[in-house]
Write a protein that holds these residues in place. Structure first.
Motif, PDB file in Angstrom:
ATOM      1  N   VAL A 107       0.850  -1.188   0.000  1.00 19.82           N
ATOM      2  CA  VAL A 107       0.000   0.000   0.000  1.00 19.82           C
ATOM      3  C   VAL A 107       0.885   1.237   0.000  1.00 19.82           C
ATOM      4  O   VAL A 107       2.089   1.157   0.242  1.00 19.82           O
ATOM      5  CB  VAL A 107      -0.934   0.030   1.236  1.00 19.82           C
ATOM      6  N   ARG A 108       0.280   2.384  -0.276  1.00 14.68           N
ATOM      7  CA  ARG A 108       0.987   3.650  -0.203  1.00 14.68           C
ATOM      8  C   ARG A 108       0.661   4.316   1.117  1.00 14.68           C
ATOM      9  O   ARG A 108      -0.500   4.392   1.536  1.00 14.68           O
ATOM     10  CB  ARG A 108       0.578   4.564  -1.351  1.00 14.68           C
ATOM     11  N   ARG A 109       1.696   4.783   1.811  1.00 15.68           N
ATOM     12  CA  ARG A 109       1.538   5.461   3.093  1.00 15.68           C
ATOM     13  C   ARG A 109       2.490   6.655   3.110  1.00 15.68           C
ATOM     14  O   ARG A 109       3.693   6.470   2.949  1.00 15.68           O
ATOM     15  CB  ARG A 109       1.847   4.484   4.221  1.00 15.68           C
ATOM     16  N   PHE A 110       1.963   7.819   3.255  1.00 15.87           N
ATOM     17  CA  PHE A 110       2.767   9.047   3.201  1.00 15.87           C
ATOM     18  C   PHE A 110       3.633   9.073   1.936  1.00 15.87           C
ATOM     19  O   PHE A 110       4.794   9.467   1.961  1.00 15.87           O
ATOM     20  CB  PHE A 110       3.631   9.196   4.450  1.00 15.87           C
ATOM     21  N   GLY A 111       3.064   8.597   0.830  1.00 16.28           N
ATOM     22  CA  GLY A 111       3.757   8.628  -0.450  1.00 16.28           C
ATOM     23  C   GLY A 111       4.797   7.545  -0.643  1.00 16.28           C
ATOM     24  O   GLY A 111       5.502   7.548  -1.658  1.00 16.28           O
ATOM     25  N   GLU A 112       4.901   6.601   0.288  1.00 14.56           N
ATOM     26  CA  GLU A 112       5.899   5.520   0.212  1.00 14.56           C
ATOM     27  C   GLU A 112       5.204   4.171   0.113  1.00 14.56           C
ATOM     28  O   GLU A 112       4.110   3.979   0.659  1.00 14.56           O
ATOM     29  CB  GLU A 112       6.799   5.544   1.451  1.00 14.56           C
ATOM     30  N   THR A 113       5.825   3.219  -0.582  1.00 23.27           N
ATOM     31  CA  THR A 113       5.259   1.880  -0.713  1.00 23.27           C
ATOM     32  C   THR A 113       5.626   1.049   0.508  1.00 23.27           C
ATOM     33  O   THR A 113       6.804   0.927   0.858  1.00 23.27           O
ATOM     34  CB  THR A 113       5.779   1.192  -1.985  1.00 23.27           C
ATOM     35  N   VAL A 114       4.598   0.472   1.142  1.00 26.17           N
ATOM     36  CA  VAL A 114       4.778  -0.272   2.383  1.00 26.17           C
ATOM     37  C   VAL A 114       4.235  -1.689   2.209  1.00 26.17           C
ATOM     38  O   VAL A 114       3.105  -1.878   1.759  1.00 26.17           O
ATOM     39  CB  VAL A 114       4.045   0.422   3.555  1.00 26.17           C
ATOM     40  N   LEU A 115       5.055  -2.661   2.570  1.00 23.45           N
ATOM     41  CA  LEU A 115       4.683  -4.070   2.518  1.00 23.45           C
ATOM     42  C   LEU A 115       4.659  -4.608   3.943  1.00 23.45           C
ATOM     43  O   LEU A 115       5.698  -4.779   4.573  1.00 23.45           O
ATOM     44  CB  LEU A 115       5.702  -4.850   1.669  1.00 23.45           C
ATOM     45  N   ALA A 116       3.465  -4.853   4.475  1.00 22.17           N
ATOM     46  CA  ALA A 116       3.304  -5.304   5.852  1.00 22.17           C
ATOM     47  C   ALA A 116       3.261  -6.826   5.917  1.00 22.17           C
ATOM     48  O   ALA A 116       2.717  -7.483   5.031  1.00 22.17           O
ATOM     49  CB  ALA A 116       2.026  -4.727   6.451  1.00 22.17           C
ATOM     50  N   PHE A 117       3.833  -7.387   6.992  1.00 18.47           N
ATOM     51  CA  PHE A 117       3.846  -8.831   7.171  1.00 18.47           C
ATOM     52  C   PHE A 117       3.986  -9.142   8.654  1.00 18.47           C
ATOM     53  O   PHE A 117       4.080  -8.231   9.489  1.00 18.47           O
ATOM     54  CB  PHE A 117       4.986  -9.469   6.367  1.00 18.47           C
ATOM     55  N   ARG A 118       3.977 -10.437   9.003  1.00 18.55           N
ATOM     56  CA  ARG A 118       4.100 -10.843  10.403  1.00 18.55           C
ATOM     57  C   ARG A 118       5.155 -11.926  10.549  1.00 18.55           C
ATOM     58  O   ARG A 118       5.361 -12.740   9.648  1.00 18.55           O
ATOM     59  CB  ARG A 118       2.766 -11.367  10.943  1.00 18.55           C
ATOM     60  N   ASP A 119       5.829 -11.919  11.689  1.00 19.71           N
ATOM     61  CA  ASP A 119       6.810 -12.972  11.960  1.00 19.71           C
ATOM     62  C   ASP A 119       6.078 -14.199  12.525  1.00 19.71           C
ATOM     63  O   ASP A 119       4.845 -14.180  12.682  1.00 19.71           O
ATOM     64  CB  ASP A 119       7.932 -12.444  12.862  1.00 19.71           C
ATOM     65  N   PRO A 120       6.785 -15.297  12.815  1.00 18.03           N
ATOM     66  CA  PRO A 120       6.109 -16.512  13.280  1.00 18.03           C
ATOM     67  C   PRO A 120       5.338 -16.352  14.581  1.00 18.03           C
ATOM     68  O   PRO A 120       4.467 -17.187  14.890  1.00 18.03           O
ATOM     69  CB  PRO A 120       7.262 -17.509  13.429  1.00 18.03           C
ATOM     70  N   ASP A 121       5.643 -15.331  15.371  1.00 21.77           N
ATOM     71  CA  ASP A 121       4.909 -15.088  16.611  1.00 21.77           C
ATOM     72  C   ASP A 121       3.784 -14.076  16.441  1.00 21.77           C
ATOM     73  O   ASP A 121       3.101 -13.744  17.413  1.00 21.77           O
ATOM     74  CB  ASP A 121       5.871 -14.595  17.696  1.00 21.77           C
ATOM     75  N   GLY A 122       3.598 -13.587  15.212  1.00 19.00           N
ATOM     76  CA  GLY A 122       2.549 -12.612  14.967  1.00 19.00           C
ATOM     77  C   GLY A 122       2.978 -11.168  15.129  1.00 19.00           C
ATOM     78  O   GLY A 122       2.142 -10.267  15.047  1.00 19.00           O
ATOM     79  N   MET A 123       4.275 -10.920  15.373  1.00 22.09           N
ATOM     80  CA  MET A 123       4.745  -9.542  15.485  1.00 22.09           C
ATOM     81  C   MET A 123       4.514  -8.803  14.175  1.00 22.09           C
ATOM     82  O   MET A 123       4.826  -9.318  13.089  1.00 22.09           O
ATOM     83  CB  MET A 123       6.227  -9.513  15.845  1.00 22.09           C
ATOM     84  N   ARG A 124       3.967  -7.605  14.255  1.00 24.00           N
ATOM     85  CA  ARG A 124       3.635  -6.817  13.072  1.00 24.00           C
ATOM     86  C   ARG A 124       4.861  -6.060  12.586  1.00 24.00           C
ATOM     87  O   ARG A 124       5.411  -5.223  13.306  1.00 24.00           O
ATOM     88  CB  ARG A 124       2.486  -5.861  13.399  1.00 24.00           C
ATOM     89  N   LEU A 125       5.246  -6.340  11.356  1.00 24.32           N
ATOM     90  CA  LEU A 125       6.424  -5.771  10.730  1.00 24.32           C
ATOM     91  C   LEU A 125       6.042  -5.208   9.372  1.00 24.32           C
ATOM     92  O   LEU A 125       4.976  -5.528   8.830  1.00 24.32           O
ATOM     93  CB  LEU A 125       7.505  -6.838  10.544  1.00 24.32           C
TER      94      LEU A 125
END
Length: 310
Positions: A107-125
């Motif tokens: 997605v675009r956020r503040f004009g930058e492309t952001v790819l969100a994902f989670r680690d094996p424990d569900g941490m939001r990265l």
């Protein structure tokens, strides 16, 4: 000269071996320090970062083998975001699919492309693609090609009932300033910081409070060049905000104080000095188990109870 910004982020994880596999192999970060939780020496404290373990690149974990999952809520870090070159987002989207990592569409956020994902424990990265950083030095000791490798922190986002009191700490004590608003996010930036220079505040009044556990960020550490810079921050906290911190604690690689900011997120102020090469050469960072002097007499016992990492 004081360089502001994020020094490190510390989180809670499940099994240590799984944690090392994900951050070292899948994300391609360098394990820059293998030590123990000074308050619970039967547990690892693992530090990941760039080739030199520079402030602004360090993500650390307390991996408890049987940690219960955390619950995201108000008063916690919602997302930890890394920088990658703008052209690397496609590579990372493919890599996350290849390794079965849960992720969102970019997605675009503040004009930058952001790819969100989670680690094996569900941490939001997330990964944010930035122009002009492809020439920065990157860790080349993993199978992630250097041209696509992570280049330290971009930002953290905090989930809060009210942004204003936290914003006052960011601006008055840590040298950030508001640079924009988008949806429910308010963005603050530390001018002149090469890494970890952004904090986003997300207002979410009425949400349940956070419950710490695996996948939760334990605290965010902000940079102080040295003890004098840290002391000035403590003076401002007390004089301007009525906040007092813990006593200074020696963490071997930096010296720290802690406090709860008004939104209940745990903040740390960590010195840049002495750094991670104080007890082992830069070229061999993270290879040997390092213990503080007060725990060396217990090394045999500690090594016996720590889980195998390989």
């Amino acid at each position: 000269m004081q360089i502001n910004g994020i020094h490190h982020v510390t989180a809670i994880a499940g099994p240590a071996r799984r944690n090392l596999d994900f951050y070292g192999r899948v994300l391609g970060l360098r394990l820059v320090k293998k030590t123990v939780n000074f308050d619970d020496p039967g547990t690892y404290h693992l530090y990941y970062g760039d080739a030199a373990g520079a402030p602004g690149t360090i993500l650390t974990f307390f991996p408890w083998e049987h940690a219960a999952p955390g619950r995201l809520g108000v008063g916690e870090t919602q997302e930890t975001v890394f920088r990658v070159p703008e052209g690397a987002i496609g590579y990372w989207a493919h890599r996350l699919v290849e390794h079965g990592v849960p992720h969102d569409v970019p997605v675009r956020r503040f004009g930058e492309t952001v790819l969100a994902f989670r680690d094996p424990d569900g941490m939001r990265l997330a990964l944010v693609g930035l122009p002009g950083i492809a020439g920065e030095t990157a860790w080349d000791g993993s199978d992630v090609p250097a041209e696509h490798a992570i280049r330290g922190f971009h930002s953290v986002s905090l989930l809060l009932d009210d942004a204003a009191p936290t914003a006052a700490i960011l601006t008055d004590v840590f040298g950030f300033r508001e640079i924009g608003r988008e949806d429910t996010l308010i963005r603050y930036k530390a001018e002149g910081a090469p890494l970890g220079d952004v904090v986003d505040l997300r207002v979410a009044g009425g949400f349940l409070p956070a419950r710490q556990g695996a996948g939760s960020v334990h605290h965010i550490a902000f940079r102080a060049a040295d003890d004098a810079a840290q002391d000035e921050m403590l003076r401002r906290l007390a004089a301007n905000h009525g906040i007092r911190t813990t006593e200074q604690r020696d963490r071997n690689y930096f010296r720290s104080v802690y406090f709860r900011e008004p939104g209940r997120v745990l903040f740390e102020i960590a010195t840049d000095v002495p750094g991670f090469s104080i007890d082992e050469p830069t070229e061999s960072l993270g290879q040997a188990l390092k213990l503080p002097a007060g725990l060396e007499a217990q090394r045999v016992h500690i090594e016996a109870v720590l889980p195998e990492l390989v």
